[in-house]
Design a protein around this motif. Structure first.
Motif, PDB file in Angstrom:
ATOM      1  N   LEU A 151       0.976  -1.147   0.297  1.00 39.02           N
ATOM      2  CA  LEU A 151       0.230  -0.322  -0.238  1.00 39.02           C
ATOM      3  C   LEU A 151       1.037   0.995  -0.013  1.00 39.02           C
ATOM      4  O   LEU A 151       1.775   1.621   1.073  1.00 39.02           O
ATOM      5  N   ILE A 152       1.075   1.875  -1.260  1.00 39.33           N
ATOM      6  CA  ILE A 152       1.624   3.024  -0.691  1.00 39.33           C
ATOM      7  C   ILE A 152       0.775   4.506  -1.190  1.00 39.33           C
ATOM      8  O   ILE A 152       0.166   4.482  -1.885  1.00 39.33           O
ATOM      9  N   ALA A 153       1.536   5.254   0.075  1.00 33.62           N
ATOM     10  CA  ALA A 153       0.869   6.435   0.309  1.00 33.62           C
ATOM     11  C   ALA A 153       1.959   7.453   0.314  1.00 33.62           C
ATOM     12  O   ALA A 153       2.869   7.862   0.354  1.00 33.62           O
TER      13      ALA A 153
ATOM     14  N   PRO B 259      -6.033  14.218   2.139  1.00 31.94           N
ATOM     15  CA  PRO B 259      -5.907  13.096   1.922  1.00 31.94           C
ATOM     16  C   PRO B 259      -4.450  12.765   1.037  1.00 31.94           C
ATOM     17  O   PRO B 259      -4.120  13.273   0.442  1.00 31.94           O
ATOM     18  N   PRO B 260      -4.004  11.849   1.537  1.00 37.85           N
ATOM     19  CA  PRO B 260      -2.718  11.452   0.506  1.00 37.85           C
ATOM     20  C   PRO B 260      -3.561  10.301  -0.479  1.00 37.85           C
ATOM     21  O   PRO B 260      -4.292   9.993  -0.507  1.00 37.85           O
ATOM     22  N   THR B 261      -2.429  10.399  -1.744  1.00 35.58           N
ATOM     23  CA  THR B 261      -3.169   9.507  -2.880  1.00 35.58           C
ATOM     24  C   THR B 261      -2.612   8.185  -2.612  1.00 35.58           C
ATOM     25  O   THR B 261      -0.924   7.437  -2.088  1.00 35.58           O
ATOM     26  N   LEU B 262      -3.473   6.542  -2.409  1.00 35.99           N
ATOM     27  CA  LEU B 262      -3.584   5.392  -2.513  1.00 35.99           C
ATOM     28  C   LEU B 262      -3.492   4.912  -3.554  1.00 35.99           C
ATOM     29  O   LEU B 262      -3.945   4.860  -4.056  1.00 35.99           O
ATOM     30  N   GLU B 263      -2.410   3.660  -3.337  1.00 34.12           N
ATOM     31  CA  GLU B 263      -2.173   2.524  -4.668  1.00 34.12           C
ATOM     32  C   GLU B 263      -2.020   0.843  -3.997  1.00 34.12           C
ATOM     33  O   GLU B 263      -1.335   1.149  -2.955  1.00 34.12           O
ATOM     34  N   VAL B 264      -2.857   0.277  -4.565  1.00 33.56           N
ATOM     35  CA  VAL B 264      -2.043  -0.689  -4.125  1.00 33.56           C
ATOM     36  C   VAL B 264      -1.585  -1.463  -5.461  1.00 33.56           C
ATOM     37  O   VAL B 264      -1.644  -1.653  -5.960  1.00 33.56           O
ATOM     38  N   ALA B 265      -0.089  -1.949  -4.330  1.00 27.68           N
ATOM     39  CA  ALA B 265       0.249  -2.367  -5.519  1.00 27.68           C
ATOM     40  C   ALA B 265       1.387  -4.197  -5.694  1.00 27.68           C
ATOM     41  O   ALA B 265       1.399  -4.145  -3.956  1.00 27.68           O
ATOM     42  N   LEU B 266       1.020  -5.031  -6.366  1.00 25.07           N
ATOM     43  CA  LEU B 266       1.470  -5.939  -6.628  1.00 25.07           C
ATOM     44  C   LEU B 266       1.965  -6.175  -7.707  1.00 25.07           C
ATOM     45  O   LEU B 266       2.464  -6.893  -8.290  1.00 25.07           O
TER      46      LEU B 266
ATOM     47  N   PRO C 291      -9.227   7.866  -0.803  1.00 26.27           N
ATOM     48  CA  PRO C 291      -8.977   7.961   0.488  1.00 26.27           C
ATOM     49  C   PRO C 291      -9.158   7.561   1.445  1.00 26.27           C
ATOM     50  O   PRO C 291      -9.236   7.280   2.907  1.00 26.27           O
ATOM     51  N   THR C 292     -10.937   6.707   1.907  1.00 27.67           N
ATOM     52  CA  THR C 292     -11.068   5.731   2.735  1.00 27.67           C
ATOM     53  C   THR C 292     -10.902   4.046   2.747  1.00 27.67           C
ATOM     54  O   THR C 292     -11.329   3.605   3.665  1.00 27.67           O
ATOM     55  N   PHE C 293      -9.298   3.876   2.289  1.00 31.83           N
ATOM     56  CA  PHE C 293     -10.110   2.523   1.824  1.00 31.83           C
ATOM     57  C   PHE C 293      -8.708   1.956   3.157  1.00 31.83           C
ATOM     58  O   PHE C 293      -9.226   0.857   3.952  1.00 31.83           O
ATOM     59  N   PRO C 294      -8.131   2.736   4.268  1.00 32.24           N
ATOM     60  CA  PRO C 294      -7.700   2.393   5.453  1.00 32.24           C
ATOM     61  C   PRO C 294      -8.658   2.369   6.362  1.00 32.24           C
ATOM     62  O   PRO C 294      -8.759   1.559   7.230  1.00 32.24           O
ATOM     63  N   THR C 295      -9.927   2.969   6.098  1.00 29.50           N
ATOM     64  CA  THR C 295     -11.232   2.154   7.498  1.00 29.50           C
ATOM     65  C   THR C 295     -12.386   1.627   6.246  1.00 29.50           C
ATOM     66  O   THR C 295     -12.293   0.397   6.883  1.00 29.50           O
ATOM     67  N   ARG C 296     -12.629   1.504   5.307  1.00 30.08           N
ATOM     68  CA  ARG C 296     -13.436   0.310   4.641  1.00 30.08           C
ATOM     69  C   ARG C 296     -12.128  -0.946   4.481  1.00 30.08           C
ATOM     70  O   ARG C 296     -12.977  -1.911   4.615  1.00 30.08           O
ATOM     71  N   LYS C 297     -11.138  -1.058   3.780  1.00 32.87           N
ATOM     72  CA  LYS C 297     -10.269  -1.659   2.894  1.00 32.87           C
ATOM     73  C   LYS C 297     -10.552  -3.067   2.558  1.00 32.87           C
ATOM     74  O   LYS C 297     -10.520  -4.324   2.955  1.00 32.87           O
TER      75      LYS C 297
ATOM     76  N   VAL D 274      -8.861   6.316  -9.227  1.00 30.02           N
ATOM     77  CA  VAL D 274      -9.383   5.258  -8.102  1.00 30.02           C
ATOM     78  C   VAL D 274     -11.034   5.061  -9.685  1.00 30.02           C
ATOM     79  O   VAL D 274     -11.573   5.342  -9.742  1.00 30.02           O
ATOM     80  N   GLY D 275     -10.930   4.133  -9.133  1.00 27.61           N
ATOM     81  CA  GLY D 275     -11.821   2.727 -10.072  1.00 27.61           C
ATOM     82  C   GLY D 275     -11.239   2.432 -10.948  1.00 27.61           C
ATOM     83  O   GLY D 275     -11.626   0.916 -11.634  1.00 27.61           O
ATOM     84  N   LEU D 276     -10.316   2.312 -11.217  1.00 24.86           N
ATOM     85  CA  LEU D 276      -9.899   1.231 -12.716  1.00 24.86           C
ATOM     86  C   LEU D 276      -8.924   1.154 -12.008  1.00 24.86           C
ATOM     87  O   LEU D 276      -8.102   1.776 -11.242  1.00 24.86           O
TER      88      LEU D 276
END
Length: 227
Positions: free
Chosen positions: A70-72, A80-87, A105-111, A124-126
């Motif tokens: 998770l890159i913030a 809020p930071p820009t967030l990216e999930v990378a693998l 930005p709600t990802f840390p809460t919603r997970k 976000v969304g793509l």
């Protein structure tokens, strides 16, 4: 001694000897020696995978990676930071399988996050998914979906697409990479020494730097959200 008595003694001795032999404990079995090369090969096969490794299972084989990242990236101010999930995972033959998805930005809460796969610029969304051989251009997913769920520090995800070799499920630990303005790190260091925090100077467009030790409060808060 009479002849009859002598014969009886000899018969008793002959019968007793097999009983003594049967009473001995069995000798331990000794395994056949194994050559050093075979021993090393067996050890390698029996060696368990490193704990916490991410496993990606696809129709094209299995891939592995140390973590899902998770890159913030924070900027100056309170945005809020820009967030990216990378693998990015690799197979034993050198092939690579990778996904990247910007999350809200709600990802840390919603997970939880879902996205459509695309070859266009991401937002976000793509999301993007690709399969890359040791040589030649990568195969990109043209359409499909990506889903990510986090429980504690464990990530589960799935990519569903009609593109050959790219559909997959993955599971493994989450790591957090936090990028902040350089002034924030300087402020945190000075605050630890001075009784009054020092206000950070203007960055003037300087790129963010990694806060690997979670020195800044906002990076610590982000890490604490995934416990």
């Amino acid at each position: 001694m009479r002849k009859g008595a002598l014969v009886a003694v000899l018969l008793v001795g002959a019968c007793a000897k097999p009983k003594e032999e049967r009473a001995r404990p069995p000798e331990p079995l000794t395994a056949a020696p194994v050559s050093p090369s075979k021993s090393a090969a067996l050890t390698a096969l029996e060696q368990p995978q490193p704990p916490g490794a991410v496993t990606v299972r696809t129709e094209a084989g299995t891939f592995e990676a140390p973590t899902v990242r998770l890159i913030a990236t924070f900027t100056e101010g309170t945005a809020p930071p820009t967030l990216e999930v990378a693998l990015s995972a690799q197979a034993g033959d050198g092939r690579q399988w990778a996904v990247l998805v910007p999350v809200a930005p709600t990802f840390p809460t919603r997970k939880h996050a879902t996205a459509r796969l695309t070859t266009k610029p991401l937002r976000v969304g793509l999301a993007s998914a690709e399969l890359r051989a040791p040589s030649g251009p990568p195969t990109l997913a043209k359409e499909g979906t990506l889903e990510v769920d986090v429980t504690g520090r464990e990530v589960r995800g799935a990519v569903r697409t009609a593109d050959v070799g790219l559909s997959a499920t993955f599971q493994g630990p989450l790591s957090i990479e936090c990028m902040v303005p350089a002034a924030w790190l300087q402020e945190a260091k000075e605050s630890s020494r001075a009784p009054v925090p020092v206000a950070p100077p203007s960055m003037g467009g300087v790129a963010a730097v990694p806060d690997d030790a979670q020195t800044t409060a906002r990076c610590r808060a982000l890490k604490d959200a995934f416990r």
